[in-house]
Design an enzyme around this catalytic site. Structure first.
Site, mmCIF file in Angstrom:
data_model
loop_
_atom_site.group_PDB
_atom_site.id
_atom_site.type_symbol
_atom_site.label_atom_id
_atom_site.label_comp_id
_atom_site.label_asym_id
_atom_site.label_seq_id
_atom_site.Cartn_x
_atom_site.Cartn_y
_atom_site.Cartn_z
ATOM 1 N N LYS A 52 64.818 75.329 31.569
ATOM 2 C CA LYS A 52 63.929 74.575 30.682
ATOM 3 C C LYS A 52 62.697 74.094 31.435
ATOM 4 C CE LYS A 52 67.686 73.529 27.609
ATOM 5 N NZ LYS A 52 68.898 72.769 27.361
ATOM 6 N N GLN A 96 71.111 67.072 28.092
ATOM 7 C CA GLN A 96 71.887 68.298 28.297
ATOM 8 C C GLN A 96 73.373 68.016 28.047
ATOM 9 O OE1 GLN A 96 70.495 71.402 29.059
ATOM 10 N NE2 GLN A 96 72.554 72.091 28.598
ATOM 11 N N ASP A 119 65.676 68.772 20.317
ATOM 12 C CA ASP A 119 66.848 69.626 20.128
ATOM 13 C C ASP A 119 67.270 69.651 18.656
ATOM 14 O OD1 ASP A 119 67.843 71.094 22.241
ATOM 15 O OD2 ASP A 119 69.033 69.451 23.079
#
Ligand code: NDP
Length: 290
Positions: A52, A96, A119
């Site tokens: 990322k 994460q 997200d």
């Protein structure tokens, strides 16, 4: 023989668009910034986070990786998120997963401001997705829809089967297909006659997490097959849920693993982050009209 939907080509195109939009924002004095929180030392999570950060660098997006210890408490983690929520320089926040067992994942996710939830995992964004309002779409299913659209096929009216009902892939994929006017069957481990259902699908999205799960007899001739699975075989080779060699002769389009949905997931995150920055610059608190 199916045409391959190349995640590499499509993701490069989407990342180039994200980079262009980030550059435009920079001209206006806005440096797009993503904060990524990682807890503990999970090697797979670390690799994802490195990926990322690399994508951000390629797109001209600043990234901060906050590495926190495995022993962190939920309230300490919530405190970190609150700091990032309050920091106007940070446009996107991503935690994460997975998190250690002492931490309730959804409580942590829901602490992220919806307008920074790149997200698309907060309950607010999920609720907006269900009701067809502006929202951040979760990156993996959004990538699947982009791949379907790239074929030029008409999704409306088609029979779509999604295998897997996780909150991050299967369920939102089904909702997005429904929003595109497909007729959707969402399958899971209790589904009866799964093979027959799959074999009748014009669009098949496999998100199970089991190598070799979707065999050639489960593919309708001419179907479009999107393989979300990321698995490792005994010899360490990366593969999807679909037996590619069996599905490819029957499908009209198919995604490879590697080089498919995984790359799209990463590209969609870049797009969501730029969009978050643009919305915040405009004083808007939401994501994107679907
Ligand atoms: P989960 O483990 O959360 O969900 C798996 C789903 O598959 C569940 O809904 C489960 O059903 C269903 N399932 C399991 N066994 C069967 C079976 N025998 N028949 C029918 N359904 C079954 O996985 P995720 O959704 O998180 O991920 C799925 C796969 O996608 C994994 O390989 C993961 O690595 C990959 N992935 C890839 C991404 C990418 O960017 N390419 C991003 C995210 C995930 P039930 O609900 O009944 O248990």
């Amino acid at each position: 023989m199916a045409e391959i939907i190349s995640g590499k080509v499509l993701a490069a195109r989407i990342k180039a668009q994200a980079a262009q939009q980030a550059a435009k924002l920079r001209e206006k004095g806005i440096s797009v910034r993503l904060a990524v929180i990682i807890v503990g030392e999970n090697p797979a999570s670390k690799a994802y986070v490195r990926g990322k950060a690399k994508d951000c660098a390629e797109c001209g997006i600043l990234s901060d990786v906050l590495e926190l210890p495995q022993s962190i408490t939920e309230s300490e983690l919530l405190g970190k998120i609150e700091q990032l929520n309050q920091d106007d320089r940070v446009h996107g926040i991503l935690v994460q997963l997975p998190l250690p067992p002492q931490i309730r994942e959804q409580s942590v996710i829901n602490a992220i401001l919806p307008q920074k939830d790149v997200d698309g995992f907060t309950d607010i964004n999920t609720g907006r997705l269900i009701s067809g309002e502006e929202c951040f779409l979760p990156c993996t299913p959004a990538g699947c829809i982009e791949m379907l659209k790239s074929t030029g096929m008409q999704i409306a009216g088609k029979d779509a089967v999604v295998i897997g009902r996780s909150n991050i892939v299967g369920k939102p994929a089904a909702l997005m297909l429904c929003a595109e006017n497909a007729t959707v069957t969402l399958c899971h481990s209790h589904t009866e006659n799964l093979k027959e259902k799959c074999a009748a699908a014009d669009i098949l999205i496999a998100a199970v997490g089991k190598a070799g799960f979707v065999t050639g007899d489960m593919i309708k001739p001419g179907a479009v097959v999107i393989d979300v699975g990321i698995n490792r075989t005994a010899d360490g080779t990366l593969c999807g849920d679909v037996v590619f060699d069996e599905a490819e002769p029957k499908a009209s389009y198919i995604t490879p693993v590697p080089g498919g949905v995984g790359l799209m997931t990463r590209a969609m995150l870049m797009m969501n982050t730029v969009r978050a920055a643009r919305n915040q610059a405009q004083g808007r608190g939401d994501g994107e009209k679907r």
